[in-house]
Design a protein around this motif. Structure first.
Motif, PDB file in Angstrom:
ATOM      1  N   VAL A 105      62.333 -21.031  79.374  1.00  0.00           N
ATOM      2  CA  VAL A 105      63.346 -20.801  78.344  1.00  0.00           C
ATOM      3  C   VAL A 105      63.300 -21.951  77.346  1.00  0.00           C
ATOM      4  CG1 VAL A 105      64.857 -19.432  79.821  1.00  0.00           C
ATOM      5  CG2 VAL A 105      65.149 -21.892  79.748  1.00  0.00           C
ATOM      6  N   GLU A 106      63.725 -21.639  76.124  1.00  0.00           N
ATOM      7  CA  GLU A 106      63.750 -22.674  75.098  1.00  0.00           C
ATOM      8  C   GLU A 106      64.613 -23.823  75.559  1.00  0.00           C
ATOM      9  OE1 GLU A 106      64.098 -21.589  70.931  1.00  0.00           O
ATOM     10  OE2 GLU A 106      63.737 -19.508  71.509  1.00  0.00           O
ATOM     11  N   PRO A 107      64.230 -25.026  75.297  1.00  0.00           N
ATOM     12  CA  PRO A 107      63.203 -25.516  74.388  1.00  0.00           C
ATOM     13  C   PRO A 107      61.834 -25.712  75.032  1.00  0.00           C
ATOM     14  CG  PRO A 107      64.553 -27.351  75.053  1.00  0.00           C
ATOM     15  CD  PRO A 107      65.109 -26.124  75.726  1.00  0.00           C
ATOM     16  N   PHE A 108      61.523 -25.029  76.150  1.00  0.00           N
ATOM     17  CA  PHE A 108      60.220 -25.037  76.786  1.00  0.00           C
ATOM     18  C   PHE A 108      59.736 -26.449  77.131  1.00  0.00           C
ATOM     19  CE2 PHE A 108      60.207 -20.714  76.031  1.00  0.00           C
ATOM     20  CZ  PHE A 108      60.283 -20.408  74.680  1.00  0.00           C
ATOM     21  N   ILE A 109      60.558 -27.208  77.786  1.00  0.00           N
ATOM     22  CA  ILE A 109      60.199 -28.577  78.152  1.00  0.00           C
ATOM     23  C   ILE A 109      59.368 -28.561  79.422  1.00  0.00           C
ATOM     24  CG2 ILE A 109      61.103 -30.814  78.900  1.00  0.00           C
ATOM     25  CD1 ILE A 109      63.520 -30.236  77.093  1.00  0.00           C
ATOM     26  N   LEU A 110      58.187 -29.173  79.345  1.00  0.00           N
ATOM     27  CA  LEU A 110      57.323 -29.320  80.511  1.00  0.00           C
ATOM     28  C   LEU A 110      57.417 -30.765  80.980  1.00  0.00           C
ATOM     29  CD1 LEU A 110      54.154 -27.389  79.278  1.00  0.00           C
ATOM     30  CD2 LEU A 110      56.053 -26.526  80.648  1.00  0.00           C
ATOM     31  N   ARG A 111      57.325 -30.973  82.292  1.00  0.00           N
ATOM     32  CA  ARG A 111      57.377 -32.314  82.856  1.00  0.00           C
ATOM     33  C   ARG A 111      56.064 -32.633  83.549  1.00  0.00           C
ATOM     34  NH1 ARG A 111      62.143 -30.024  83.567  1.00  0.00           N
ATOM     35  NH2 ARG A 111      63.994 -31.047  82.771  1.00  0.00           N
ATOM     36  N   ALA A 112      55.650 -33.879  83.451  1.00  0.00           N
ATOM     37  CA  ALA A 112      54.446 -34.316  84.151  1.00  0.00           C
ATOM     38  C   ALA A 112      54.631 -34.039  85.639  1.00  0.00           C
ATOM     39  CB  ALA A 112      54.194 -35.796  83.892  1.00  0.00           C
ATOM     40  N   GLY A 113      53.614 -33.469  86.267  1.00  0.00           N
ATOM     41  CA  GLY A 113      53.670 -33.132  87.684  1.00  0.00           C
ATOM     42  C   GLY A 113      54.115 -31.706  87.955  1.00  0.00           C
ATOM     43  N   GLN A 114      54.731 -31.061  86.979  1.00  0.00           N
ATOM     44  CA  GLN A 114      55.179 -29.675  87.122  1.00  0.00           C
ATOM     45  C   GLN A 114      53.954 -28.769  87.212  1.00  0.00           C
ATOM     46  OE1 GLN A 114      57.483 -28.493  83.715  1.00  0.00           O
ATOM     47  NE2 GLN A 114      57.685 -26.376  84.364  1.00  0.00           N
ATOM     48  N   ARG A 115      54.032 -27.752  88.054  1.00  0.00           N
ATOM     49  CA  ARG A 115      52.957 -26.760  88.120  1.00  0.00           C
ATOM     50  C   ARG A 115      53.405 -25.529  87.362  1.00  0.00           C
ATOM     51  NH1 ARG A 115      52.967 -28.279  93.575  1.00  0.00           N
ATOM     52  NH2 ARG A 115      51.158 -29.501  94.141  1.00  0.00           N
ATOM     53  N   ILE A 116      52.505 -24.994  86.547  1.00  0.00           N
ATOM     54  CA  ILE A 116      52.816 -23.753  85.845  1.00  0.00           C
ATOM     55  C   ILE A 116      51.748 -22.727  86.166  1.00  0.00           C
ATOM     56  CG2 ILE A 116      54.190 -24.799  84.002  1.00  0.00           C
ATOM     57  CD1 ILE A 116      51.773 -24.558  82.178  1.00  0.00           C
ATOM     58  N   LEU A 117      52.190 -21.492  86.289  1.00  0.00           N
ATOM     59  CA  LEU A 117      51.303 -20.373  86.593  1.00  0.00           C
ATOM     60  C   LEU A 117      50.571 -19.971  85.318  1.00  0.00           C
ATOM     61  CD1 LEU A 117      50.352 -18.164  88.576  1.00  0.00           C
ATOM     62  CD2 LEU A 117      52.358 -16.840  87.884  1.00  0.00           C
ATOM     63  N   ILE A 118      49.264 -19.876  85.397  1.00  0.00           N
ATOM     64  CA  ILE A 118      48.446 -19.442  84.266  1.00  0.00           C
ATOM     65  C   ILE A 118      48.124 -17.960  84.497  1.00  0.00           C
ATOM     66  CG2 ILE A 118      46.314 -19.783  82.978  1.00  0.00           C
ATOM     67  CD1 ILE A 118      48.239 -22.212  82.912  1.00  0.00           C
ATOM     68  N   PRO A 119      48.635 -17.076  83.641  1.00  0.00           N
ATOM     69  CA  PRO A 119      48.432 -15.646  83.865  1.00  0.00           C
ATOM     70  C   PRO A 119      46.984 -15.222  83.615  1.00  0.00           C
ATOM     71  CG  PRO A 119      49.529 -16.011  81.770  1.00  0.00           C
ATOM     72  CD  PRO A 119      49.397 -17.353  82.428  1.00  0.00           C
ATOM     73  N   GLY A 120      46.655 -14.075  84.154  1.00  0.00           N
ATOM     74  CA  GLY A 120      45.327 -13.511  83.937  1.00  0.00           C
ATOM     75  C   GLY A 120      44.361 -13.889  85.040  1.00  0.00           C
ATOM     76  N   VAL A 121      43.209 -13.266  84.997  1.00  0.00           N
ATOM     77  CA  VAL A 121      42.158 -13.493  85.986  1.00  0.00           C
ATOM     78  C   VAL A 121      41.300 -14.659  85.519  1.00  0.00           C
ATOM     79  CG1 VAL A 121      40.174 -12.431  87.132  1.00  0.00           C
ATOM     80  CG2 VAL A 121      42.161 -11.050  86.553  1.00  0.00           C
ATOM     81  N   PRO A 122      41.018 -15.629  86.391  1.00  0.00           N
ATOM     82  CA  PRO A 122      40.176 -16.738  85.968  1.00  0.00           C
ATOM     83  C   PRO A 122      38.788 -16.253  85.565  1.00  0.00           C
ATOM     84  CG  PRO A 122      40.687 -16.902  88.320  1.00  0.00           C
ATOM     85  CD  PRO A 122      41.423 -15.729  87.776  1.00  0.00           C
ATOM     86  N   ASP A 123      38.303 -16.752  84.446  1.00  0.00           N
ATOM     87  CA  ASP A 123      36.977 -16.389  83.939  1.00  0.00           C
ATOM     88  C   ASP A 123      36.114 -17.637  83.973  1.00  0.00           C
ATOM     89  OD1 ASP A 123      34.748 -15.455  82.685  1.00  0.00           O
ATOM     90  OD2 ASP A 123      35.721 -15.041  80.762  1.00  0.00           O
ATOM     91  N   ARG A 124      35.267 -17.728  84.983  1.00  0.00           N
ATOM     92  CA  ARG A 124      34.453 -18.922  85.166  1.00  0.00           C
ATOM     93  C   ARG A 124      33.220 -18.932  84.256  1.00  0.00           C
ATOM     94  NH1 ARG A 124      37.399 -21.238  88.682  1.00  0.00           N
ATOM     95  NH2 ARG A 124      37.938 -20.451  90.710  1.00  0.00           N
TER      96      ARG A 124
END
Length: 173
Positions: A105-124
């Protein structure tokens, strides 16, 4: 006297290396002394994703013997100075999809050490140039995802509204 170079400013955006950990969907049985953060560290998933998948509400209490669903996917650990847009770009996904996948949610603050899910299938097989070519950037993304991650030991400052006076309550001195 030799002078050391000045440290980089904390607000400076840093480049992002796409080094997400792949987590397999699984179940986890809570042990005595476990916390949601410890379970997230042990499994590699984000604490927020585990809480959402199990409908846990703040303060996110888990009980020994409880079985939790651990959502699978690619989880990127945010490093100091990384921005949401830069993270999305490193993986070749739109920032809006990262926001939706992590229920940010806004203001979309990310913190060092936080894990975020990256959507989609990994493309190596795609190169950095191919990921960059597939990435679209619009003004809304720039305005909402361009803040560098704050250090893990520094609280994010979010504005809080002033409390409203309660009718009939004594006035503050």
């Amino acid at each position: 006297m030799t002078q050391l170079p000045a440290p980089r400013p904390a607000w400076e955006a840093r480049p992002v290396t796409p080094d997400a950990a792949i987590v397999t969907a699984q179940t986890y049985t809570v042990r005595s002394g476990d916390t949601l953060a410890a379970i997230a560290d042990r499994t590699g998933a984000s604490a927020d994703a585990i809480a959402r998948a199990n409908a846990l509400l703040p303060p996110y209490v888990v009980v020994a013997g409880q079985t939790l669903s651990i959502p699978g996917g690619r989880y990127h650990r945010v490093h100091p100075g990384e921005t949401g847009i830069a993270i999305a770009r490193a993986y070749g996904v739109p920032w809006s999809q990262v926001v939706a996948a992590n229920d940010l949610v806004e203001p979309f603050i990310l913190r060092a050490g936080q894990r975020i899910l990256i959507p989609g299938v990994p493309d190596r097989t795609s190169s950095a140039a191919e990921r960059a070519a597939a990435f679209r950037l619009d003004v809304d993304s720039i305005l909402t995802g361009g803040e560098p991650a704050v250090a893990a030991n520094q609280p994010a400052v979010t504005p809080t509204p002033a409390p409203r006076p309660t009718p009939g309550a004594p006035k503050p001195p």
